[in-house]
Design a protein around this motif. Structure first.
Motif, PDB file in Angstrom:
ATOM      1  N   TRP A 283      53.343  -6.984 -79.847  1.00 34.66           N
ATOM      2  CA  TRP A 283      54.472  -7.724 -80.423  1.00 34.66           C
ATOM      3  C   TRP A 283      54.506  -9.144 -79.875  1.00 34.66           C
ATOM      4  CZ3 TRP A 283      58.797 -10.244 -78.652  1.00 34.66           C
ATOM      5  CH2 TRP A 283      59.867 -10.406 -79.535  1.00 34.66           C
ATOM      6  N   MET A 284      54.323  -9.291 -78.563  1.00 34.11           N
ATOM      7  CA  MET A 284      54.382 -10.606 -77.936  1.00 34.11           C
ATOM      8  C   MET A 284      53.185 -11.464 -78.302  1.00 34.11           C
ATOM      9  SD  MET A 284      56.293 -12.481 -76.169  1.00 34.11           S
ATOM     10  CE  MET A 284      56.375 -13.859 -75.015  1.00 34.11           C
ATOM     11  N   CYS A 285      51.997 -10.867 -78.342  1.00 28.95           N
ATOM     12  CA  CYS A 285      50.800 -11.623 -78.705  1.00 28.95           C
ATOM     13  C   CYS A 285      50.923 -12.195 -80.111  1.00 28.95           C
ATOM     14  CB  CYS A 285      49.563 -10.735 -78.615  1.00 28.95           C
ATOM     15  SG  CYS A 285      49.026 -10.381 -76.933  1.00 28.95           S
ATOM     16  N   ARG A 286      51.378 -11.396 -81.051  1.00 32.04           N
ATOM     17  CA  ARG A 286      51.527 -11.876 -82.419  1.00 32.04           C
ATOM     18  C   ARG A 286      52.556 -12.997 -82.494  1.00 32.04           C
ATOM     19  NH1 ARG A 286      51.461  -5.904 -85.325  1.00 32.04           N
ATOM     20  NH2 ARG A 286      49.181  -5.769 -85.625  1.00 32.04           N
ATOM     21  N   ARG A 287      53.639 -12.844 -81.762  1.00 38.98           N
ATOM     22  CA  ARG A 287      54.677 -13.880 -81.750  1.00 38.98           C
ATOM     23  C   ARG A 287      54.135 -15.190 -81.188  1.00 38.98           C
ATOM     24  NH1 ARG A 287      60.254 -13.520 -78.194  1.00 38.98           N
ATOM     25  NH2 ARG A 287      61.237 -15.415 -79.006  1.00 38.98           N
TER      26      ARG A 287
ATOM     27  N   GLN B  48      50.419 -15.539 -70.095  1.00 44.81           N
ATOM     28  CA  GLN B  48      50.064 -14.834 -68.871  1.00 44.81           C
ATOM     29  C   GLN B  48      50.906 -13.581 -68.720  1.00 44.81           C
ATOM     30  OE1 GLN B  48      47.862 -15.823 -66.055  1.00 44.81           O
ATOM     31  NE2 GLN B  48      48.296 -13.688 -65.554  1.00 44.81           N
ATOM     32  N   SER B  49      50.266 -12.412 -68.753  1.00 45.22           N
ATOM     33  CA  SER B  49      50.963 -11.171 -68.458  1.00 45.22           C
ATOM     34  C   SER B  49      51.167 -11.101 -66.954  1.00 45.22           C
ATOM     35  CB  SER B  49      50.139  -9.976 -68.948  1.00 45.22           C
ATOM     36  OG  SER B  49      50.762  -8.762 -68.602  1.00 45.22           O
ATOM     37  N   TRP B  50      52.438 -11.087 -66.512  1.00 41.14           N
ATOM     38  CA  TRP B  50      52.707 -11.217 -65.084  1.00 41.14           C
ATOM     39  C   TRP B  50      53.217  -9.915 -64.465  1.00 41.14           C
ATOM     40  CZ3 TRP B  50      57.457 -13.465 -62.340  1.00 41.14           C
ATOM     41  CH2 TRP B  50      57.163 -13.680 -60.987  1.00 41.14           C
TER      42      TRP B  50
ATOM     43  N   ARG C 214      45.307 -17.761 -76.329  1.00 42.96           N
ATOM     44  CA  ARG C 214      44.693 -16.853 -75.356  1.00 42.96           C
ATOM     45  C   ARG C 214      45.753 -16.071 -74.597  1.00 42.96           C
ATOM     46  NH1 ARG C 214      40.485 -19.718 -71.530  1.00 42.96           N
ATOM     47  NH2 ARG C 214      42.158 -21.262 -71.410  1.00 42.96           N
ATOM     48  N   LEU C 215      45.382 -14.838 -74.254  1.00 42.33           N
ATOM     49  CA  LEU C 215      46.183 -13.947 -73.422  1.00 42.33           C
ATOM     50  C   LEU C 215      45.432 -13.692 -72.131  1.00 42.33           C
ATOM     51  CD1 LEU C 215      48.360 -11.660 -72.858  1.00 42.33           C
ATOM     52  CD2 LEU C 215      46.807 -10.131 -74.137  1.00 42.33           C
ATOM     53  N   ASN C 216      46.123 -13.833 -71.007  1.00 44.51           N
ATOM     54  CA  ASN C 216      45.552 -13.512 -69.703  1.00 44.51           C
ATOM     55  C   ASN C 216      46.200 -12.229 -69.219  1.00 44.51           C
ATOM     56  OD1 ASN C 216      44.811 -13.351 -66.971  1.00 44.51           O
ATOM     57  ND2 ASN C 216      44.765 -15.570 -66.734  1.00 44.51           N
ATOM     58  N   LEU C 217      45.421 -11.155 -69.131  1.00 41.98           N
ATOM     59  CA  LEU C 217      45.945  -9.849 -68.733  1.00 41.98           C
ATOM     60  C   LEU C 217      45.990  -9.658 -67.222  1.00 41.98           C
ATOM     61  CD1 LEU C 217      44.257  -7.626 -71.461  1.00 41.98           C
ATOM     62  CD2 LEU C 217      46.713  -8.010 -71.157  1.00 41.98           C
ATOM     63  N   GLY C 218      45.532 -10.637 -66.459  1.00 43.21           N
ATOM     64  CA  GLY C 218      45.614 -10.545 -65.008  1.00 43.21           C
ATOM     65  C   GLY C 218      44.503  -9.701 -64.408  1.00 43.21           C
TER      66      GLY C 218
ATOM     67  N   GLY D 251      47.375 -13.364 -87.859  1.00 45.79           N
ATOM     68  CA  GLY D 251      47.040 -11.993 -88.219  1.00 45.79           C
ATOM     69  C   GLY D 251      46.197 -11.288 -87.174  1.00 45.79           C
ATOM     70  N   TRP D 252      46.229 -11.780 -85.941  1.00 42.17           N
ATOM     71  CA  TRP D 252      45.366 -11.226 -84.895  1.00 42.17           C
ATOM     72  C   TRP D 252      45.696  -9.770 -84.605  1.00 42.17           C
ATOM     73  CZ3 TRP D 252      46.704  -9.176 -80.108  1.00 42.17           C
ATOM     74  CH2 TRP D 252      45.621  -8.856 -79.278  1.00 42.17           C
TER      75      TRP D 252
END
Length: 310
Positions: free
Chosen positions: A258-262, A236-238, A270-274, A141-142
């Protein structure tokens, strides 16, 4: 300890792939992409008593006297990989020997983007710092702390925006149009990555589940495209390209959420936005809206001969 350069072929590919594990940037399949831009995948291997104990994979560009080495290209996280049997006391010695060997190799420029702090020292290199933004996305639910991002995402959904997995046979032409639009918007005459590179990447995405390439469309027209990697268990957002005509729909915000929730549902936390250039104030502001904070890591740089001139 003795280090030497080898082409990334045959048994070396298997060795580097095994030692790299989930580190996608260091995988030979990722290094192979850069042949499309004239690169040569290589690895520097450290040996003790004739047995390989550590590796520094990378890509070479150009010829002498302007030959360059990057671990890895375009700021991809490189650094030293160790054999599972390498004792901790030997790891530092192996890493230093690899860096010294690269420094003696006569490269005009050499870069090691050492996100994982594999080198405490690198003789012949200058140490700099780079920063990226890491965001905690744990839980199905993030939501990002900026509620406006969530509201914008809901609006895009109501407007009928669609996210699909990239398919070269279906999306190549529209994607390459987005690439050209994005390059012009940044004042470049031609894109940094060309069709040949993306064709290779599309093949890798079909074969490797650590590459996630998405298209976002509205009424059958391409609005944006994002490319994500799974790098050591982190999303990793590339790369991202987009058509500013659709900015009223906030497709970049929508596709990222959409991608983070998936990925969160799949256990990625964790998400790395670069990183962002110092003068990219709007981009840095956008990343701050997702939460998280900066993480600083080492960049080792060496310039020699003609490499000092540019």
């Amino acid at each position: 300890m003795r280090s030497r350069r080898v082409e990334m072929t045959g048994e070396i590919v298997d060795l580097v792939a095994a030692w790299a594990g989930e580190r996608t940037f260091c995988q030979p399949c990722f290094a192979e992409l850069w042949r499309a831009k004239g690169g040569r995948p290589v690895a520097w291997i450290a040996h003790r008593n004739g047995e390989p104990v550590a590796a520094l994979p990378g890509v070479e560009f150009g010829r002498a006297p302007y030959r360059r080495f990057q671990s890895m290209p375009d700021g991809g996280y490189g650094g030293v990989l160790w054999s599972p049997t390498t004792a901790p006391d030997d790891q530092a010695a192996a890493a230093m020997d690899l860096a010294s060997a690269v420094a003696r190799a006569g490269y005009a420029k050499a870069y090691i983007f050492d996100f994982y702090s594999s080198l405490e020292e690198a003789a012949g290199f200058c140490r700099g710092d780079a920063a990226t933004t890491l965001v905690d996305i744990a839980g199905p639910g993030w939501n990002p702390p900026d509620r406006k991002l969530v509201a914008q995402s809901r609006k895009a959904e109501r407007e009928g925006i669609q996210v699909t997995t990239f398919d070269w046979g279906v999306h190549a032409e529209s994607f390459l149009a987005l690439v050209r639009l994005t390059a012009r918007r940044h004042g470049r005459r031609r894109p940094f990555y060309g069709e040949r590179f993306y064709r290779r990447l599309a093949q890798l995405a079909r074969e490797n589940d650590r590459v996630h390439w998405l298209m976002c469309e509205h009424n059958g027209r391409p609005a944006c495209s994002h490319i994500y990697l799974l790098e050591d268990g982190v999303l990793q957002s590339w790369q991202m390209v987009y058509d500013k005509t659709f900015s009223f729909l906030k497709p970049n915000q929508y596709i990222c959420l959409w991608m983070c929730r998936r990925m969160a549902r799949a256990g990625i936390v964790r998400l790395n936005l670069g990183g962002s250039p110092d003068d990219a104030f709007s981009l840095r502001s956008y990343k701050n809206r997702w939460g998280g904070g900066p993480v600083v890591y080492r960049v080792w740089e060496r310039r020699w001969g003609l490499g000092r001139l540019r």
